[in-house]
Design a protein around this motif. Structure first.
Motif, PDB file in Angstrom:
ATOM      1  N   ALA A  43      25.872  -3.899  34.540  1.00  0.00           N
ATOM      2  CA  ALA A  43      24.674  -4.079  33.715  1.00  0.00           C
ATOM      3  C   ALA A  43      25.031  -4.013  32.233  1.00  0.00           C
ATOM      4  O   ALA A  43      24.484  -4.759  31.411  1.00  0.00           O
ATOM      5  N   HIS A  44      25.955  -3.126  31.895  1.00  0.00           N
ATOM      6  CA  HIS A  44      26.382  -2.988  30.500  1.00  0.00           C
ATOM      7  C   HIS A  44      27.116  -4.239  30.023  1.00  0.00           C
ATOM      8  O   HIS A  44      26.795  -4.797  28.965  1.00  0.00           O
ATOM      9  N   GLU A  45      28.105  -4.677  30.797  1.00  0.00           N
ATOM     10  CA  GLU A  45      28.880  -5.845  30.376  1.00  0.00           C
ATOM     11  C   GLU A  45      28.015  -7.108  30.382  1.00  0.00           C
ATOM     12  O   GLU A  45      28.143  -7.961  29.503  1.00  0.00           O
ATOM     13  N   TYR A  46      27.118  -7.215  31.374  1.00  0.00           N
ATOM     14  CA  TYR A  46      26.205  -8.365  31.372  1.00  0.00           C
ATOM     15  C   TYR A  46      25.317  -8.346  30.127  1.00  0.00           C
ATOM     16  O   TYR A  46      25.025  -9.401  29.543  1.00  0.00           O
ATOM     17  N   SER A  47      24.900  -7.160  29.708  1.00  0.00           N
ATOM     18  CA  SER A  47      24.045  -7.059  28.524  1.00  0.00           C
ATOM     19  C   SER A  47      24.760  -7.579  27.287  1.00  0.00           C
ATOM     20  O   SER A  47      24.144  -8.186  26.406  1.00  0.00           O
ATOM     21  N   HIS A  48      26.068  -7.335  27.204  1.00  0.00           N
ATOM     22  CA  HIS A  48      26.830  -7.899  26.085  1.00  0.00           C
ATOM     23  C   HIS A  48      26.759  -9.426  26.103  1.00  0.00           C
ATOM     24  O   HIS A  48      26.687 -10.067  25.050  1.00  0.00           O
ATOM     25  N   GLY A 108      21.088  -2.383  29.575  1.00  0.00           N
ATOM     26  CA  GLY A 108      21.615  -2.223  30.928  1.00  0.00           C
ATOM     27  C   GLY A 108      20.867  -1.159  31.707  1.00  0.00           C
ATOM     28  O   GLY A 108      20.579  -1.326  32.900  1.00  0.00           O
ATOM     29  N   LEU A 109      20.544  -0.054  31.033  1.00  0.00           N
ATOM     30  CA  LEU A 109      19.789   1.016  31.686  1.00  0.00           C
ATOM     31  C   LEU A 109      18.416   0.516  32.125  1.00  0.00           C
ATOM     32  O   LEU A 109      17.943   0.832  33.228  1.00  0.00           O
ATOM     33  N   GLN A 110      17.785  -0.277  31.276  1.00  0.00           N
ATOM     34  CA  GLN A 110      16.480  -0.839  31.623  1.00  0.00           C
ATOM     35  C   GLN A 110      16.591  -1.765  32.838  1.00  0.00           C
ATOM     36  O   GLN A 110      15.729  -1.736  33.735  1.00  0.00           O
ATOM     37  N   LEU A 111      17.657  -2.554  32.888  1.00  0.00           N
ATOM     38  CA  LEU A 111      17.872  -3.431  34.044  1.00  0.00           C
ATOM     39  C   LEU A 111      17.996  -2.616  35.329  1.00  0.00           C
ATOM     40  O   LEU A 111      17.441  -2.991  36.371  1.00  0.00           O
ATOM     41  N   LEU A 112      18.715  -1.501  35.256  1.00  0.00           N
ATOM     42  CA  LEU A 112      18.881  -0.654  36.442  1.00  0.00           C
ATOM     43  C   LEU A 112      17.554  -0.025  36.855  1.00  0.00           C
ATOM     44  O   LEU A 112      17.199  -0.014  38.044  1.00  0.00           O
ATOM     45  N   GLN A 113      16.823   0.504  35.883  1.00  0.00           N
ATOM     46  CA  GLN A 113      15.570   1.186  36.202  1.00  0.00           C
ATOM     47  C   GLN A 113      14.531   0.213  36.763  1.00  0.00           C
ATOM     48  O   GLN A 113      13.734   0.582  37.627  1.00  0.00           O
ATOM     49  N   GLN A 114      14.552  -1.025  36.276  1.00  0.00           N
ATOM     50  CA  GLN A 114      13.629  -2.028  36.819  1.00  0.00           C
ATOM     51  C   GLN A 114      13.930  -2.331  38.282  1.00  0.00           C
ATOM     52  O   GLN A 114      13.060  -2.819  39.008  1.00  0.00           O
ATOM     53  N   ARG A 115      15.150  -2.032  38.693  1.00  0.00           N
ATOM     54  CA  ARG A 115      15.570  -2.295  40.076  1.00  0.00           C
ATOM     55  C   ARG A 115      15.692  -1.008  40.886  1.00  0.00           C
ATOM     56  O   ARG A 115      16.307  -0.992  41.954  1.00  0.00           O
ATOM     57  N   ASN A 116      15.110   0.070  40.345  1.00  0.00           N
ATOM     58  CA  ASN A 116      15.099   1.373  41.019  1.00  0.00           C
ATOM     59  C   ASN A 116      16.503   1.871  41.347  1.00  0.00           C
ATOM     60  O   ASN A 116      16.750   2.454  42.411  1.00  0.00           O
ATOM     61  N   ILE A 117      17.423   1.629  40.430  1.00  0.00           N
ATOM     62  CA  ILE A 117      18.790   2.124  40.581  1.00  0.00           C
ATOM     63  C   ILE A 117      18.975   3.301  39.631  1.00  0.00           C
ATOM     64  O   ILE A 117      18.587   3.236  38.459  1.00  0.00           O
TER      65      ILE A 117
END
Length: 347
Positions: free
Chosen positions: A209-214, A272-281
């Protein structure tokens, strides 16, 4: 001797650190601590000191140095010392020349990141993907690709269900170092050494998620444009995207150790954190990942290239934790867990 508390920046406005400042008849002494906590002192002689605004002083030499001391007493001493400085026409001319150079340097450090962002945002996605593909092909020749792990990590990423205008492709390569990096246009390269050190699937989710965010936020393109500098700017101004592609290709080797500013790192972390939280990770994957990198770096047994190009982990742990307050951790889905188990059987 009276001392004053302030802040000192060197080379870049982002590189600010606390300082204890003392004054003598000949100079200003700036007492600092290096990254290991060892004391060091920087000396500014009065003939190199230029007053700025709001209790700020500048050094006429290079690299750019700035000192800020919020003290009226200190400001009065500086004013007195600079007024009493003997007039020397040659020194005055030299000082003006050095100050102009310092201003040019300041413009470079402040304006170049802004201009790089504008260039990156103006680049059409299809060109970014094309240049990224060329850079990837040039760079990947230096690595041994691990096909099975590559397939599994791509399956893992697919389960995250992140939609994107970029064709995200992940490649796992055989390297003992703990590193991963993004390439403009969607390629992400992960070193096997980093996968080996991970203990939780949430760590891998956080890393991707972090690298994708870059990639999504065009940080990689922006930082690469900034690193290659003026030629890239001129290429875009005159619409020479082919020339820009050549610049990218020639500098492809820098991508694996490309450094981002603290601002861009924070943007990538929080996105990236937001992407994870949106997916309940569970967002604690970030914390676990950072701790893994810190532990490995401290042990001396693993070379963490990712850590060297992604600094300030302690501060990043703090702001990620602040975003997790009140958020209930969720277990990863069955498919993600299954892929993770397959991936870890190789380690």
């Amino acid at each position: 001797m009276q001392s004053y508390q302030g802040t000192y920046s060197y080379d870049s406005p982002d590189n600010v650190q606390p300082a204890e400042v003392t004054v003598t008849s000949k100079r200003i002494e700036i007492h600092l601590k290096d990254a290991d906590g060892n004391p060091r002192t920087v000396f500014w002689y009065w003939y190199n000191v230029v007053q700025g605004k709001q209790n700020t002083l500048h050094h006429t030499g290079l690299p750019l140095q700035t000192l800020h001391v919020p003290s009226y007493e200190f400001a009065a001493i500086v004013l007195q010392r600079t007024k009493r400085r003997p007039s020397n026409p040659l020194m005055t001319i030299a000082g003006i020349g050095l100050f102009i150079i310092a201003l040019i340097a300041a413009a470079w450090f402040w304006l170049l990141p802004y201009a790089a962002g504008r260039v990156a945002n103006a680049l059409p996605v299809e060109y970014e993907v094309k240049f990224g593909e060329q850079s990837y092909n040039a760079l990947i020749k230096d690595f041994k690709i691990l096909p099975q792990q590559t397939e599994l990590v791509n399956q893992f990423y697919k389960e995250l269900n992140i939609s994107s205008v970029y064709p995200v492709k992940i490649t796992v390569v055989e390297k003992t170092e703990t590193n991963a990096f993004a390439i403009p246009g969607g390629h992400i390269v992960v070193f096997s050494g980093l996968l080996q050190q991970m203990q939780h699937p949430e760590e891998l989710a956080a890393l991707l998620a972090h690298e994708y965010s870059h990639v999504q936020l065009r940080h990689t393109t922006r930082s690469l444009v900034q690193s290659v500098g003026t030629y890239a700017m001129i290429s875009m101004v005159f619409g020479d995207v082919t020339g820009l592609g050549a610049v990218f290709l020639e500098n492809a080797h820098t991508l694996k150790s490309l450094e981002y500013s603290r601002k861009l790192e924070k943007e990538a972390d929080l996105n990236g954190l937001q992407l994870l939280q949106q997916r309940n990770i569970n967002g604690e994957g970030y914390i676990w990942l950072f701790n893994t990198l810190k532990k490995d770096s401290g042990s001396g047994s693993v070379t963490s290239e990712w850590l060297s190009s992604h600094p300030d982990l302690d501060n990043r742990v703090k702001y990620v934790k602040s975003k997790l307050v009140g958020v209930a951790p969720m277990p990863v889905s069955g498919p993600i867990q299954d892929i993770w188990k397959q991936l870890k059987t190789d380690y």
